[in-house]
Scaffold this active site. Structure first.
Site, PDB file in Angstrom:
ATOM      1  N   ASN A  77     -45.550 -20.893  -4.751  1.00  0.00           N
ATOM      2  CA  ASN A  77     -44.790 -20.298  -3.643  1.00  0.00           C
ATOM      3  C   ASN A  77     -43.932 -21.333  -2.929  1.00  0.00           C
ATOM      4  O   ASN A  77     -43.958 -21.444  -1.699  1.00  0.00           O
ATOM      5  CB  ASN A  77     -45.739 -19.634  -2.641  1.00  0.00           C
ATOM      6  CG  ASN A  77     -46.187 -18.262  -3.099  1.00  0.00           C
ATOM      7  OD1 ASN A  77     -45.449 -17.554  -3.781  1.00  0.00           O
ATOM      8  ND2 ASN A  77     -47.389 -17.877  -2.725  1.00  0.00           N
ATOM      9  N   GLY A 120     -51.469 -11.256  -7.164  1.00  0.00           N
ATOM     10  CA  GLY A 120     -52.794 -11.781  -6.871  1.00  0.00           C
ATOM     11  C   GLY A 120     -53.498 -12.301  -8.104  1.00  0.00           C
ATOM     12  O   GLY A 120     -52.915 -12.431  -9.189  1.00  0.00           O
ATOM     13  N   GLU A 160     -44.503  -8.119   2.689  1.00  0.00           N
ATOM     14  CA  GLU A 160     -45.961  -7.990   2.589  1.00  0.00           C
ATOM     15  C   GLU A 160     -46.628  -8.214   3.943  1.00  0.00           C
ATOM     16  O   GLU A 160     -47.563  -7.490   4.314  1.00  0.00           O
ATOM     17  CB  GLU A 160     -46.461  -9.006   1.561  1.00  0.00           C
ATOM     18  CG  GLU A 160     -47.951  -9.061   1.326  1.00  0.00           C
ATOM     19  CD  GLU A 160     -48.289 -10.207   0.386  1.00  0.00           C
ATOM     20  OE1 GLU A 160     -48.908 -11.185   0.862  1.00  0.00           O
ATOM     21  OE2 GLU A 160     -47.910 -10.136  -0.793  1.00  0.00           O
ATOM     22  N   TYR A 161     -46.142  -9.213   4.700  1.00  0.00           N
ATOM     23  CA  TYR A 161     -46.680  -9.456   6.034  1.00  0.00           C
ATOM     24  C   TYR A 161     -46.597  -8.186   6.876  1.00  0.00           C
ATOM     25  O   TYR A 161     -47.553  -7.787   7.542  1.00  0.00           O
ATOM     26  CB  TYR A 161     -45.880 -10.562   6.740  1.00  0.00           C
ATOM     27  CG  TYR A 161     -46.310 -11.979   6.472  1.00  0.00           C
ATOM     28  CD1 TYR A 161     -46.569 -12.422   5.176  1.00  0.00           C
ATOM     29  CD2 TYR A 161     -46.411 -12.902   7.502  1.00  0.00           C
ATOM     30  CE1 TYR A 161     -46.933 -13.745   4.925  1.00  0.00           C
ATOM     31  CE2 TYR A 161     -46.771 -14.217   7.266  1.00  0.00           C
ATOM     32  CZ  TYR A 161     -47.029 -14.632   5.978  1.00  0.00           C
ATOM     33  OH  TYR A 161     -47.389 -15.929   5.739  1.00  0.00           O
ATOM     34  N   GLY A 212     -56.186 -23.623 -10.075  1.00  0.00           N
ATOM     35  CA  GLY A 212     -56.774 -22.898  -8.958  1.00  0.00           C
ATOM     36  C   GLY A 212     -56.966 -21.440  -9.316  1.00  0.00           C
ATOM     37  O   GLY A 212     -56.955 -21.053 -10.491  1.00  0.00           O
ATOM     38  N   LYS A 213     -57.123 -20.602  -8.300  1.00  0.00           N
ATOM     39  CA  LYS A 213     -57.394 -19.170  -8.535  1.00  0.00           C
ATOM     40  C   LYS A 213     -56.318 -18.524  -9.399  1.00  0.00           C
ATOM     41  O   LYS A 213     -56.622 -17.737 -10.292  1.00  0.00           O
ATOM     42  CB  LYS A 213     -57.501 -18.439  -7.189  1.00  0.00           C
ATOM     43  CG  LYS A 213     -58.668 -18.880  -6.323  1.00  0.00           C
ATOM     44  CD  LYS A 213     -58.786 -18.042  -5.072  1.00  0.00           C
ATOM     45  CE  LYS A 213     -57.645 -18.239  -4.110  1.00  0.00           C
ATOM     46  NZ  LYS A 213     -57.626 -19.555  -3.462  1.00  0.00           N
ATOM     47  N   MET A 214     -55.049 -18.837  -9.133  1.00  0.00           N
ATOM     48  CA  MET A 214     -53.957 -18.242  -9.894  1.00  0.00           C
ATOM     49  C   MET A 214     -53.748 -18.950 -11.228  1.00  0.00           C
ATOM     50  O   MET A 214     -53.626 -18.309 -12.273  1.00  0.00           O
ATOM     51  CB  MET A 214     -52.664 -18.291  -9.072  1.00  0.00           C
ATOM     52  CG  MET A 214     -52.663 -17.387  -7.861  1.00  0.00           C
ATOM     53  SD  MET A 214     -52.590 -15.632  -8.276  1.00  0.00           S
ATOM     54  CE  MET A 214     -50.907 -15.498  -8.873  1.00  0.00           C
ATOM     55  N   ARG A 253     -50.052 -13.275  13.273  1.00  0.00           N
ATOM     56  CA  ARG A 253     -50.900 -14.215  12.535  1.00  0.00           C
ATOM     57  C   ARG A 253     -51.184 -15.448  13.379  1.00  0.00           C
ATOM     58  O   ARG A 253     -52.297 -15.970  13.381  1.00  0.00           O
ATOM     59  CB  ARG A 253     -50.240 -14.602  11.212  1.00  0.00           C
ATOM     60  CG  ARG A 253     -50.145 -13.432  10.255  1.00  0.00           C
ATOM     61  CD  ARG A 253     -50.151 -13.866   8.826  1.00  0.00           C
ATOM     62  NE  ARG A 253     -50.115 -12.711   7.935  1.00  0.00           N
ATOM     63  CZ  ARG A 253     -50.241 -12.790   6.622  1.00  0.00           C
ATOM     64  NH1 ARG A 253     -50.426 -13.953   6.052  1.00  0.00           N
ATOM     65  NH2 ARG A 253     -50.191 -11.705   5.880  1.00  0.00           N
ATOM     66  N   LYS A 279     -39.157 -14.059  -3.992  1.00  0.00           N
ATOM     67  CA  LYS A 279     -40.589 -14.037  -3.695  1.00  0.00           C
ATOM     68  C   LYS A 279     -40.844 -14.265  -2.202  1.00  0.00           C
ATOM     69  O   LYS A 279     -41.769 -13.681  -1.620  1.00  0.00           O
ATOM     70  CB  LYS A 279     -41.307 -15.110  -4.516  1.00  0.00           C
ATOM     71  CG  LYS A 279     -42.833 -15.179  -4.297  1.00  0.00           C
ATOM     72  CD  LYS A 279     -43.533 -13.831  -4.545  1.00  0.00           C
ATOM     73  CE  LYS A 279     -45.027 -13.946  -4.721  1.00  0.00           C
ATOM     74  NZ  LYS A 279     -45.770 -14.707  -3.740  1.00  0.00           N
ATOM     75  N   HIS A 294     -40.193 -11.011  -0.562  1.00  0.00           N
ATOM     76  CA  HIS A 294     -41.313 -10.143  -0.955  1.00  0.00           C
ATOM     77  C   HIS A 294     -42.516 -10.389  -0.049  1.00  0.00           C
ATOM     78  O   HIS A 294     -43.144  -9.449   0.460  1.00  0.00           O
ATOM     79  CB  HIS A 294     -41.674 -10.430  -2.415  1.00  0.00           C
ATOM     80  CG  HIS A 294     -42.991  -9.885  -2.866  1.00  0.00           C
ATOM     81  ND1 HIS A 294     -44.204 -10.493  -2.563  1.00  0.00           N
ATOM     82  CD2 HIS A 294     -43.313  -8.798  -3.610  1.00  0.00           C
ATOM     83  CE1 HIS A 294     -45.195  -9.812  -3.076  1.00  0.00           C
ATOM     84  NE2 HIS A 294     -44.680  -8.776  -3.729  1.00  0.00           N
ATOM     85  N   ASN A 295     -42.845 -11.649   0.185  1.00  0.00           N
ATOM     86  CA  ASN A 295     -44.012 -11.963   0.999  1.00  0.00           C
ATOM     87  C   ASN A 295     -43.780 -11.652   2.474  1.00  0.00           C
ATOM     88  O   ASN A 295     -44.710 -11.298   3.194  1.00  0.00           O
ATOM     89  CB  ASN A 295     -44.408 -13.425   0.812  1.00  0.00           C
ATOM     90  CG  ASN A 295     -45.155 -13.652  -0.481  1.00  0.00           C
ATOM     91  OD1 ASN A 295     -45.017 -12.884  -1.429  1.00  0.00           O
ATOM     92  ND2 ASN A 295     -45.947 -14.697  -0.545  1.00  0.00           N
ATOM     93  N   SER A 340     -46.235 -12.735  -8.284  1.00  0.00           N
ATOM     94  CA  SER A 340     -46.967 -11.836  -7.397  1.00  0.00           C
ATOM     95  C   SER A 340     -47.969 -11.011  -8.196  1.00  0.00           C
ATOM     96  O   SER A 340     -47.847 -10.872  -9.416  1.00  0.00           O
ATOM     97  CB  SER A 340     -45.998 -10.906  -6.655  1.00  0.00           C
ATOM     98  OG  SER A 340     -46.694 -10.086  -5.738  1.00  0.00           O
TER      99      SER A 340
END
Length: 302
Positions: free
Chosen positions: A96, A124, A179-180, A9-11, A270, A172, A175-176, A122
């Site tokens: 994650n 992105g 981030e929120y 995928g993207k990562m 959210r 992590k 950390h997220n 982390s």
């Protein structure tokens, strides 16, 4: 080092390129034939059309990096791998995953003679390609063997062994959660600006704040970039998706008796964004798209 990578995928795709760029021998696989064919066209990266083919191409002691969505799919991939693995082979979950799942998977794999590391990743999509921040949990000896992978994949100073099984994904997760809260604060600030009587240029303000101010950050840089592309974010709706880590952080904080009101409210916002549109929601949605390539809901979509 020879590394098998599952999940393009993207990562995952960018992690494969990053490892290739640092001289590692990468053999990659994805259930999408299109992605597997695409990575095969990249110089220096081999592809495998099945899990069995991937394992057969790796010499023992095998190291396999999993970059698949958190949840049951991780267990499904592990089960598909087990019949083909040998004693001492190492699986690294770089997604994650919930730290409780990582503790469970470590115990399960250990009984099958397979080693396991959980790696919070982390930075992105750009970090996956150019230098990530990695937080690794598991047994120290297994980490030591894989340390060159994490050192090469990460920015200088951006990787650390943080503790036993589950610790990497625990760090992590927190950390997220942070981030929120940070993104919600930025978003609310810009909504105050947007609702004022002044005709502000949000890109200019974000760029201004990123030069010497207390709130300067990569998130502010990404804010400026998002406003450069869409000055009033009119092309998207303020729907802020949640991938789970904020909820897990809040649940863990409640279990530990730690008050986390900022993280709690940012998570609730959210959920609220699923019901109503707001400029703050647009800002968070745009930020998630900027750093992680997360999808946005266009203004003309339901």
């Amino acid at each position: 080092m020879q590394i098998g990578l599952i999940g393009l995928g993207k990562m995952g795709y960018n992690i494969a390129l990053n490892l290739r760029n640092h001289g590692h021998s990468v053999i990659a696989h994805d259930r999408s034939e299109a992605l597997t064919s695409k990575i095969a066209a990249e110089s220096g990266i081999s592809s495998a059309n099945s899990v069995a083919e991937l394992i057969a191409a790796l010499a023992p002691l095998r190291v396999i990096w999993l970059m698949v969505p958190a949840g049951p799919i991780v267990d499904e991939v592990i089960e598909s791998l087990l019949p083909h693995l040998s004693q001492g082979d190492i699986l690294i979950d770089g997604g994650n995953s919930n730290f409780n799942d990582s503790v469970r998977r470590h115990k399960y794999l250990k009984t099958n003679g397979i080693e396991f590391l959980d790696c919070g990743t982390s930075g992105g999509t750009s970090g996956a390609l150019k230098g990530a921040c990695t937080m690794i949990g598991g047994e120290q000896a297994v980490y030591d063997y894989c340390k060159p992978i994490f050192d090469d994949l990460s920015l200088s100073g951006g990787t650390r062994y943080v503790g036993g099984p589950g610790a990497g994904h625990f760090v992590k997760m927190v950390h997220n959660g942070i981030e929120y809260g940070m993104m919600q604060a930025i978003a609310e600030g810009f909504e105050v600006l947007e609702k004022s009587a002044y005709d502000f240029d949000f890109q200019q303000i974000a760029e201004l704040w990123n030069h010497g101010s207390v709130v300067r950050s990569w998130l502010m840089e990404l804010s400026a970039h998002a406003f450069q592309k869409d000055p009033d974010l009119s092309a998207i709706r303020g729907v802020m998706h949640a991938s789970g880590e904020g909820k897990w952080t809040l649940e863990t904080a409640l279990d530990l008796g730690v008050p986390t009101p900022v993280i709690a409210l940012s998570l609730l916002m959210r959920y609220r964004s699923q019901q109503d549109d707001s400029f703050a929601g647009k800002v968070v949605a745009a930020l998630r798209n900027e750093f992680g390539g997360h999808s946005v809901v266009k203004s003309n979509e339901d």
